[in-house]
Design a protein around this motif. Structure first.
Motif, PDB file in Angstrom:
ATOM      1  N   HIS A 182      35.052  44.599   9.935  1.00  0.00           N
ATOM      2  CA  HIS A 182      33.822  45.027  10.527  1.00  0.00           C
ATOM      3  C   HIS A 182      33.848  46.001  11.457  1.00  0.00           C
ATOM      4  O   HIS A 182      34.530  45.958  12.553  1.00  0.00           O
ATOM      5  CB  HIS A 182      33.350  43.414  11.266  1.00  0.00           C
ATOM      6  N   LEU A 183      33.043  47.079  11.349  1.00  0.00           N
ATOM      7  CA  LEU A 183      33.144  48.208  12.068  1.00  0.00           C
ATOM      8  C   LEU A 183      32.287  47.947  13.492  1.00  0.00           C
ATOM      9  O   LEU A 183      31.149  47.510  13.484  1.00  0.00           O
ATOM     10  CB  LEU A 183      32.558  49.530  11.486  1.00  0.00           C
ATOM     11  N   VAL A 184      32.797  48.148  14.528  1.00  0.00           N
ATOM     12  CA  VAL A 184      32.196  48.212  15.910  1.00  0.00           C
ATOM     13  C   VAL A 184      32.535  49.231  16.733  1.00  0.00           C
ATOM     14  O   VAL A 184      33.351  50.227  16.366  1.00  0.00           O
ATOM     15  CB  VAL A 184      32.569  46.888  16.622  1.00  0.00           C
ATOM     16  N   VAL A 185      32.029  49.602  17.930  1.00  0.00           N
ATOM     17  CA  VAL A 185      32.429  50.579  18.804  1.00  0.00           C
ATOM     18  C   VAL A 185      33.662  49.958  19.687  1.00  0.00           C
ATOM     19  O   VAL A 185      33.373  48.949  20.395  1.00  0.00           O
ATOM     20  CB  VAL A 185      31.272  51.113  19.804  1.00  0.00           C
ATOM     21  N   CYS A 186      34.873  50.274  19.473  1.00  0.00           N
ATOM     22  CA  CYS A 186      35.904  49.767  20.008  1.00  0.00           C
ATOM     23  C   CYS A 186      36.133  50.201  21.440  1.00  0.00           C
ATOM     24  O   CYS A 186      35.779  51.279  21.669  1.00  0.00           O
ATOM     25  CB  CYS A 186      37.276  49.723  19.229  1.00  0.00           C
ATOM     26  N   HIS A 187      36.694  49.249  22.398  1.00  0.00           N
ATOM     27  CA  HIS A 187      37.189  49.733  23.560  1.00  0.00           C
ATOM     28  C   HIS A 187      38.326  50.940  23.461  1.00  0.00           C
ATOM     29  O   HIS A 187      38.311  51.898  24.074  1.00  0.00           O
ATOM     30  CB  HIS A 187      37.623  48.503  24.670  1.00  0.00           C
ATOM     31  N   GLY A 188      39.313  50.396  22.645  1.00  0.00           N
ATOM     32  CA  GLY A 188      40.542  51.146  22.092  1.00  0.00           C
ATOM     33  C   GLY A 188      41.641  51.030  22.954  1.00  0.00           C
ATOM     34  O   GLY A 188      42.785  51.198  22.530  1.00  0.00           O
ATOM     35  N   ASP A 189      41.298  50.657  24.051  1.00  0.00           N
ATOM     36  CA  ASP A 189      42.704  49.989  24.976  1.00  0.00           C
ATOM     37  C   ASP A 189      42.246  48.805  25.611  1.00  0.00           C
ATOM     38  O   ASP A 189      42.317  48.807  27.036  1.00  0.00           O
ATOM     39  CB  ASP A 189      42.997  51.204  26.163  1.00  0.00           C
ATOM     40  N   PRO A 190      42.125  47.620  24.888  1.00  0.00           N
ATOM     41  CA  PRO A 190      41.624  46.512  25.804  1.00  0.00           C
ATOM     42  C   PRO A 190      42.644  45.473  26.205  1.00  0.00           C
ATOM     43  O   PRO A 190      42.420  44.255  25.922  1.00  0.00           O
ATOM     44  CB  PRO A 190      41.169  45.628  24.334  1.00  0.00           C
ATOM     45  N   CYS A 191      43.587  46.001  26.818  1.00  0.00           N
ATOM     46  CA  CYS A 191      44.531  45.364  27.580  1.00  0.00           C
ATOM     47  C   CYS A 191      43.923  44.657  28.947  1.00  0.00           C
ATOM     48  O   CYS A 191      43.126  45.189  29.261  1.00  0.00           O
ATOM     49  CB  CYS A 191      45.820  46.582  28.052  1.00  0.00           C
ATOM     50  N   MET A 192      44.891  43.657  29.230  1.00  0.00           N
ATOM     51  CA  MET A 192      43.732  42.753  30.544  1.00  0.00           C
ATOM     52  C   MET A 192      43.480  43.647  31.577  1.00  0.00           C
ATOM     53  O   MET A 192      42.349  43.241  31.988  1.00  0.00           O
ATOM     54  CB  MET A 192      45.196  41.808  30.892  1.00  0.00           C
ATOM     55  N   PRO A 193      44.349  44.565  32.088  1.00  0.00           N
ATOM     56  CA  PRO A 193      43.768  45.276  33.545  1.00  0.00           C
ATOM     57  C   PRO A 193      42.321  45.940  33.214  1.00  0.00           C
ATOM     58  O   PRO A 193      41.720  46.219  34.242  1.00  0.00           O
ATOM     59  CB  PRO A 193      44.866  46.369  33.623  1.00  0.00           C
ATOM     60  N   ASN A 194      42.030  46.242  31.917  1.00  0.00           N
ATOM     61  CA  ASN A 194      40.955  47.052  31.930  1.00  0.00           C
ATOM     62  C   ASN A 194      39.423  46.270  31.548  1.00  0.00           C
ATOM     63  O   ASN A 194      38.456  46.483  31.373  1.00  0.00           O
ATOM     64  CB  ASN A 194      40.917  47.988  30.575  1.00  0.00           C
ATOM     65  N   THR A 195      39.702  44.829  31.802  1.00  0.00           N
ATOM     66  CA  THR A 195      38.505  43.690  31.893  1.00  0.00           C
ATOM     67  C   THR A 195      38.595  43.528  33.263  1.00  0.00           C
ATOM     68  O   THR A 195      39.437  43.009  34.058  1.00  0.00           O
ATOM     69  CB  THR A 195      38.695  42.820  30.784  1.00  0.00           C
ATOM     70  N   LEU A 196      36.956  43.544  33.862  1.00  0.00           N
ATOM     71  CA  LEU A 196      36.880  43.241  35.491  1.00  0.00           C
ATOM     72  C   LEU A 196      36.336  41.821  35.372  1.00  0.00           C
ATOM     73  O   LEU A 196      35.524  41.546  34.619  1.00  0.00           O
ATOM     74  CB  LEU A 196      36.089  44.383  35.935  1.00  0.00           C
ATOM     75  N   MET A 197      36.621  41.219  36.231  1.00  0.00           N
ATOM     76  CA  MET A 197      35.895  39.807  36.648  1.00  0.00           C
ATOM     77  C   MET A 197      35.399  39.688  37.736  1.00  0.00           C
ATOM     78  O   MET A 197      35.750  40.167  38.986  1.00  0.00           O
ATOM     79  CB  MET A 197      37.000  38.853  36.390  1.00  0.00           C
ATOM     80  N   ASP A 198      34.041  38.966  37.887  1.00  0.00           N
ATOM     81  CA  ASP A 198      33.432  38.958  39.061  1.00  0.00           C
ATOM     82  C   ASP A 198      34.058  37.640  39.994  1.00  0.00           C
ATOM     83  O   ASP A 198      35.032  37.133  39.622  1.00  0.00           O
ATOM     84  CB  ASP A 198      32.100  38.660  39.112  1.00  0.00           C
ATOM     85  N   ARG A 199      33.339  37.372  41.119  1.00  0.00           N
ATOM     86  CA  ARG A 199      34.138  36.554  41.948  1.00  0.00           C
ATOM     87  C   ARG A 199      34.283  35.104  41.464  1.00  0.00           C
ATOM     88  O   ARG A 199      34.709  34.186  41.956  1.00  0.00           O
ATOM     89  CB  ARG A 199      33.227  36.346  43.313  1.00  0.00           C
ATOM     90  N   GLU A 200      33.107  34.766  40.626  1.00  0.00           N
ATOM     91  CA  GLU A 200      33.040  33.456  39.937  1.00  0.00           C
ATOM     92  C   GLU A 200      33.986  33.360  38.597  1.00  0.00           C
ATOM     93  O   GLU A 200      33.936  32.184  38.166  1.00  0.00           O
ATOM     94  CB  GLU A 200      31.589  33.094  39.520  1.00  0.00           C
ATOM     95  N   GLY A 201      34.623  34.194  38.417  1.00  0.00           N
ATOM     96  CA  GLY A 201      35.732  34.367  37.331  1.00  0.00           C
ATOM     97  C   GLY A 201      34.906  34.631  35.863  1.00  0.00           C
ATOM     98  O   GLY A 201      35.519  34.541  34.896  1.00  0.00           O
ATOM     99  N   GLN A 202      33.883  35.433  36.036  1.00  0.00           N
ATOM    100  CA  GLN A 202      33.021  35.762  34.812  1.00  0.00           C
ATOM    101  C   GLN A 202      33.333  37.140  34.556  1.00  0.00           C
ATOM    102  O   GLN A 202      33.586  38.009  35.440  1.00  0.00           O
ATOM    103  CB  GLN A 202      31.611  35.620  35.068  1.00  0.00           C
ATOM    104  N   PHE A 203      33.232  37.465  33.129  1.00  0.00           N
ATOM    105  CA  PHE A 203      33.216  38.910  32.884  1.00  0.00           C
ATOM    106  C   PHE A 203      32.382  39.907  33.709  1.00  0.00           C
ATOM    107  O   PHE A 203      31.074  39.426  33.958  1.00  0.00           O
ATOM    108  CB  PHE A 203      32.925  39.051  31.549  1.00  0.00           C
ATOM    109  N   ALA A 204      32.765  41.143  34.291  1.00  0.00           N
ATOM    110  CA  ALA A 204      31.981  42.004  35.075  1.00  0.00           C
ATOM    111  C   ALA A 204      31.818  43.233  34.623  1.00  0.00           C
ATOM    112  O   ALA A 204      31.026  44.103  35.004  1.00  0.00           O
ATOM    113  CB  ALA A 204      32.380  41.788  36.554  1.00  0.00           C
ATOM    114  N   GLY A 205      32.793  43.763  33.723  1.00  0.00           N
ATOM    115  CA  GLY A 205      32.667  45.262  33.215  1.00  0.00           C
ATOM    116  C   GLY A 205      34.119  45.703  32.537  1.00  0.00           C
ATOM    117  O   GLY A 205      35.065  44.976  32.743  1.00  0.00           O
ATOM    118  N   HIS A 206      33.930  46.753  32.145  1.00  0.00           N
ATOM    119  CA  HIS A 206      35.299  47.510  31.347  1.00  0.00           C
ATOM    120  C   HIS A 206      35.534  48.659  32.118  1.00  0.00           C
ATOM    121  O   HIS A 206      34.687  49.479  32.795  1.00  0.00           O
ATOM    122  CB  HIS A 206      34.626  47.817  30.010  1.00  0.00           C
ATOM    123  N   VAL A 207      36.804  49.173  32.195  1.00  0.00           N
ATOM    124  CA  VAL A 207      37.126  50.440  32.705  1.00  0.00           C
ATOM    125  C   VAL A 207      38.152  50.917  31.688  1.00  0.00           C
ATOM    126  O   VAL A 207      38.433  50.359  30.653  1.00  0.00           O
ATOM    127  CB  VAL A 207      37.939  50.129  34.254  1.00  0.00           C
TER     128      VAL A 207
END
Length: 250
Positions: free
Chosen positions: A152-177
């Motif tokens: 299934h083709l998508v636009v991939c992050h390409g380097d989806p290692c743990m440090p590249n996901t950001l979480m907000d104060r409540e522990g929810q997904f907040a963004g990518h770097v």
């Protein structure tokens, strides 16, 4: 300021305090700069002779383009400036009020971190338009002969290692770097490496594949998982995965 801070970074920071938060073995440095209640991040990549794959991973001018494009659809840091000279290149972004999924606070809540990573990738894969994406994932172009046909083709992050996901104060997904490798490819290139990264000792140190895949909403595809893990671990691709941990956010 420390003499080790690149001159360009010091000029961009002005009088604000500068904190080194990430380093890679290709000469890349990331600094946190806080002034007047706002936070910026300055990525600096020194000029030098790098292999083609290495240049792809640290091309800050291209990364800034990808961030601006992706930022139309998902939450990524806003680009404030980018440039290059004979000494190196730099990328300045606005801080997101969040912490990376590897932050110590989430180690006591590992399931929350796993869910945030899976949720973030699902949102990215659903939101970014494949048909109009001008970028192709590295593995989709350079290693096509070694990979199974895309499921299934998508636009991939390409380097989806743990440090590249950001979480907000409540522990929810907040963004990518760190979007230097963003591009169209098989979604399993992201899913395989994300689950792999979670299991590394430097991250959570155990397997959370079932929770990750159920949160994302897919059954495991062992053939594609094996294929992408084999490429990730190949010496030719052994760049910065897991060797340094960025601390992005507040």
């Amino acid at each position: 300021m420390s003499a080790r801070i690149p001159e360009t970074v010091a000029e961009l920071a002005g009088e604000a305090p500068v904190e080194l938060v990430w380093r890679n073995e290709l000469g890349g440095l990331t600094y946190r700069v806080e002034a007047g209640g706002s936070v910026r991040y300055i990525k600096w990549q020194q000029a030098g002779d790098l292999a083609a794959d290495e240049r792809d991973d640290v091309d800050l001018l291209l990364e800034s383009e990808k961030m601006r494009w992706a930022g139309r659809f998902i939450r990524v840091p806003r680009v404030l400036g980018v440039g290059a000279d004979e000494h190196g290149s730099w990328l300045v972004t606005e801080g997101i009020e969040a912490t990376p999924a590897v932050d110590p606070r989430w180690r006591s809540r590992p399931e929350d971190a796993v869910r945030a990573i899976a949720t973030g990738l699902r949102r990215m894969h659903d939101a970014l338009p494949v048909d109009t994406c001008p970028y192709r994932a590295t593995w989709s172009t350079k290693y096509r002969a070694e990979l199974p046909e895309a499921e299934h083709l998508v636009v991939c992050h390409g380097d989806p290692c743990m440090p590249n996901t950001l979480m907000d104060r409540e522990g929810q997904f907040a963004g990518h770097v760190d979007l230097a490798r963003l591009g169209v490819g098989d979604r399993w290139s992201d899913l395989a490496i994300a689950t792999y990264s979670i299991s590394w000792d430097i991250n959570l140190g155990r397997n959370y594949d079932d929770l990750f895949l159920s949160t994302y909403g897919v059954e495991p595809d062992e053939e594609r998982i094996r294929a992408y893990l084999a490429l990730w671990d190949a010496p030719a691709r052994d760049v910065s995965h897991g060797s340094a941990v960025p601390i992005i956010g507040e």
